[in-house]
Design an enzyme around this catalytic site. Structure first.
Site, PDB file in Angstrom:
ATOM      1  CB  VAL A  69      18.419  21.597 -20.327  1.00 11.42           C
ATOM      2  CG1 VAL A  69      18.988  21.190 -21.677  1.00 11.42           C
ATOM      3  CG2 VAL A  69      19.539  21.751 -19.312  1.00 11.42           C
ATOM      4  N   GLY A  70      15.365  22.352 -21.189  1.00 11.52           N
ATOM      5  CA  GLY A  70      14.279  22.265 -22.175  1.00 11.52           C
ATOM      6  C   GLY A  70      13.997  23.624 -22.816  1.00 11.52           C
ATOM      7  CE  LYS A 121      24.278  15.089 -24.561  1.00 11.54           C
ATOM      8  NZ  LYS A 121      24.467  14.690 -23.123  1.00 11.54           N
ATOM      9  CD  GLU A 146      11.570  17.177 -11.493  1.00  9.40           C
ATOM     10  OE1 GLU A 146      12.382  17.886 -12.112  1.00  9.40           O
ATOM     11  OE2 GLU A 146      10.953  16.241 -12.014  1.00  9.40           O
ATOM     12  N   GLY A 182      14.339  15.992 -20.099  1.00  5.93           N
ATOM     13  CA  GLY A 182      15.273  16.453 -19.077  1.00  5.93           C
ATOM     14  C   GLY A 182      14.661  17.572 -18.269  1.00  5.93           C
ATOM     15  CB  SER A 183      16.277  20.030 -16.103  1.00  4.54           C
ATOM     16  OG  SER A 183      17.197  20.588 -17.012  1.00  4.54           O
ATOM     17  CD  GLU A 215       6.988  14.360 -22.683  1.00  7.67           C
ATOM     18  OE1 GLU A 215       6.662  14.646 -21.513  1.00  7.67           O
ATOM     19  OE2 GLU A 215       6.168  14.251 -23.605  1.00  7.67           O
ATOM     20  CB  CYS A 265       9.802  12.519 -15.138  1.00 11.45           C
ATOM     21  SG  CYS A 265       9.356  11.073 -16.080  1.00 11.45           S
TER      22      CYS A 265
END
Ligand code: NAD
Length: 496
Positions: A234-235, A177, A387, A230-231, A252, A286
């Protein structure tokens, strides 16, 4: 490509519409009037169908000899190399980064494809001794099953390749996805794998948004392995979704990467590195250099020269020749950068250049922000800890190497770091002390190669690594095998 183009999901070897018959538009961030096409707005039903297809394909794929799997990957790598220009053009159009950088993104996908194809004739385990006579011991790698892969938009082909290639060479099947902002580059990758002869169901693709398509993939009981980039927000949700079933979850996430510039550094080199690390990919890597920790002896000279260089960067549509900095990916990302710049101003950091959205005919249809530098920053400021993911770099003064290392390590993230120095002792000391998964000497914080482990310490990740043979450890289970040819019961630790 015409405006009418509708892109489909790839499930069980078939290009299909979403069960919900809904689509979303993929838009060029440099020119929002340029609509690339409509992509399937997939839902839980589509995701379940893709998982079922991957599950059905798994038994045959896991029994396919790895060198045969590899032949398909080698073909895919060759096709990617032949199509590199077109793939890069598509990527710049949907993601915005300059065409030279999107060539690099495709090259990274090619490198990973060839690297993992090579693993088809290795996938090494161990053979070792036994404490008992007439007994043989070895360990072998076994595939696990269906892998759910969820990827971000900033490396729209490289990151899908980082996940797909090791997963399939190990004998797993996958459902990917990709990010809703960049569904085309992942689709181009999947199409190439199809053309290279990958059997139906081994790789399945569903486009769509996080809550509707990503979350059901992370949660599904038939997906024992989930790899997410991702962020951190969400991780965390992805990790929680996998916790009940003890899934293998690779995360990651973000970074707040620092370059340390010592008083003895080659300043010309450090400036080149700071410009590339800070403003390459519009700071949306990143591993982007978002902090520069400057020894007090070079603080003033470096700051002045850095601002001069940043002011000369050509910002624009990444498809145009000479452009060095493209747009931000979206309105939301632009707003985030604007918010953080306001925070920096409120925190009394001093803006040396940039600090606003770019306007004018060249910019008004896209999400462009001026390369921005904050000076006189304190390590505790939010702009020095959080970030931003945009073209914003903070300059922090330091007194000596220990002080620099303390500042660099004083954030929650631990992805990449670097030091510019001509002193070998400084370089080795920093190498030992920096709490990051990636470390550079006399190079910026960006520039990872596919045959070394990639990932971060602390809150950047959860201890796994992508790329290199480290990725194989995530996508396989070890099986330790003991073969006793003594013809009698031998009890380990008891019979001597
Ligand atoms: P994001 O977390 O918003 O989205 C990443 C992916 O997760 C997308 O495909 C999205 O659709 C999906 N998603 C969103 N909500 C979800 C949910 N509830 N369940 C499952 N999936 C969901 O991140 P982004 O904005 O696309 O990417 C930027 C972030 O990625 C930055 O923090 C950056 O540092 C990080 N990043 C990290 C690395 C790394 O290797 N460490 C590499 C690139 C980007």
């Amino acid at each position: 490509m015409t405006d009418e183009q509708i892109f489909k999901n790839y499930i069980g070897g078939q290009w299909q519409e979403s069960a919900g018959h809904e689509t979303f538009d993929n838009i060029n961030p440099a020119d929002t009037t340029d609509r690339i096409g409509a992509f399937q707005k997939s839902n839980a039903e589509d995701v379940a169908a893709a998982i079922a297809a991957a599950r059905a394909a798994f038994p045959a794929w896991k029994r396919t000899p790895p060198p045969k799997r590899a032949e398909i990957l080698f073909r895919a790598g060759q096709l990617l190399a032949e199509r590199k220009d077109d793939l890069a053009r598509d990527m710049t159009r949907e993601m915005g980064k300059p065409i030279e950088e999107t060539h690099g993104d495709v090259q990274e996908a090619i490198d990973m494809t060839f690297y993992m194809a090579g693993e088809g004739r290795r996938l090494f385990g161990q053979t070792t001794t036994s404490e008992l006579p007439s007994k043989f011991c070895m360990s072998v790698r076994n595939p696990i099953g269906v892998c759910g892969l969820i990827t971000p938009w900033n490396f729209p082909m490289a990151i899908p390749a980082w996940k797909i290639m090791p997963a399939v060479i190990c004998g797993n099947t996958v459902v990917i996805k990709p990010a809703e902002d960049t569904p085309l580059s992942a689709l181009n990758l999947v199409k190439t794998l199809e053309e290279a002869g990958l059997p139906p169901g081994v790789v399945n693709y569903v486009s769509g948004f996080g809550p509707e398509a990503g979350a059901p993939l992370a949660k599904h009981p038939d997906v024992p392995v989930v790899s997410f980039t991702g962020s951190p927000e969400v991780g965390r949700q992805v990790a929680q979704a996998g916790a009940d079933l003890f899934k293998h979850v690779c995360l990651e996430m973000g970074g707040k990467n620092a370059i340390i510039v010592m008083g003895d550094a080659n300043l010309d080199l450090a400036l080149d590195g700071a410009i590339w690390g800070g403003f390459g990919t519009t700071g949306q890597r990143c591993t982007a250099t978002s902090r520069i920790i400057l020894h007090k002896d070079v603080y003033t000279e470096f700051s002045q020269r850095f601002v001069e260089r940043a002011g000369k960067l050509k910002v624009g549509n990444g498809a145009d020749p000479g452009v060095q900095v493209g747009p931000l990916i979206s309105r939301a990302q632009l707003s985030k950068v604007e918010r953080y710049v306001e925070i920096g101003v409120r925190e009394d950091a001093r803006i040396l250049c940039g600090g606003s959205r770019l306007t004018g005919e060249e910019y008004d249809r896209g999400w462009f922000y001026a390369p921005t530098i904050f000076a006189d920053c304190e390590p505790g400021m939010r702009i020095c800890r959080e970030e931003i993911f945009g073209p914003v770099v903070v300059l922090i003064p330091c007194n000596n190497l220990d002080h620099a290392i303390e500042i660099a390590n004083g954030v929650a993230y631990g992805l990449s770091s670097s030091i510019y120095t001509r002193n070998i002792n400084n370089a080795f000391k920093a190498m030992r002390e920096m709490e990051t998964g990636i470390f550079y000497v006399n190079a910026p914080t960006i520039g990872a190669e596919t045959h070394l482990p990639f990932g971060g310490a602390k809150q950047t990740g959860n201890g796994h690594r992508e790329a290199a043979t480290a990725a194989l450890d995530f996508y396989t289970e070890w099986k330790s095998v003991y073969i006793d040819y003594s013809d009698k019961l031998q009890r380990a630790q008891i019979d001597t």
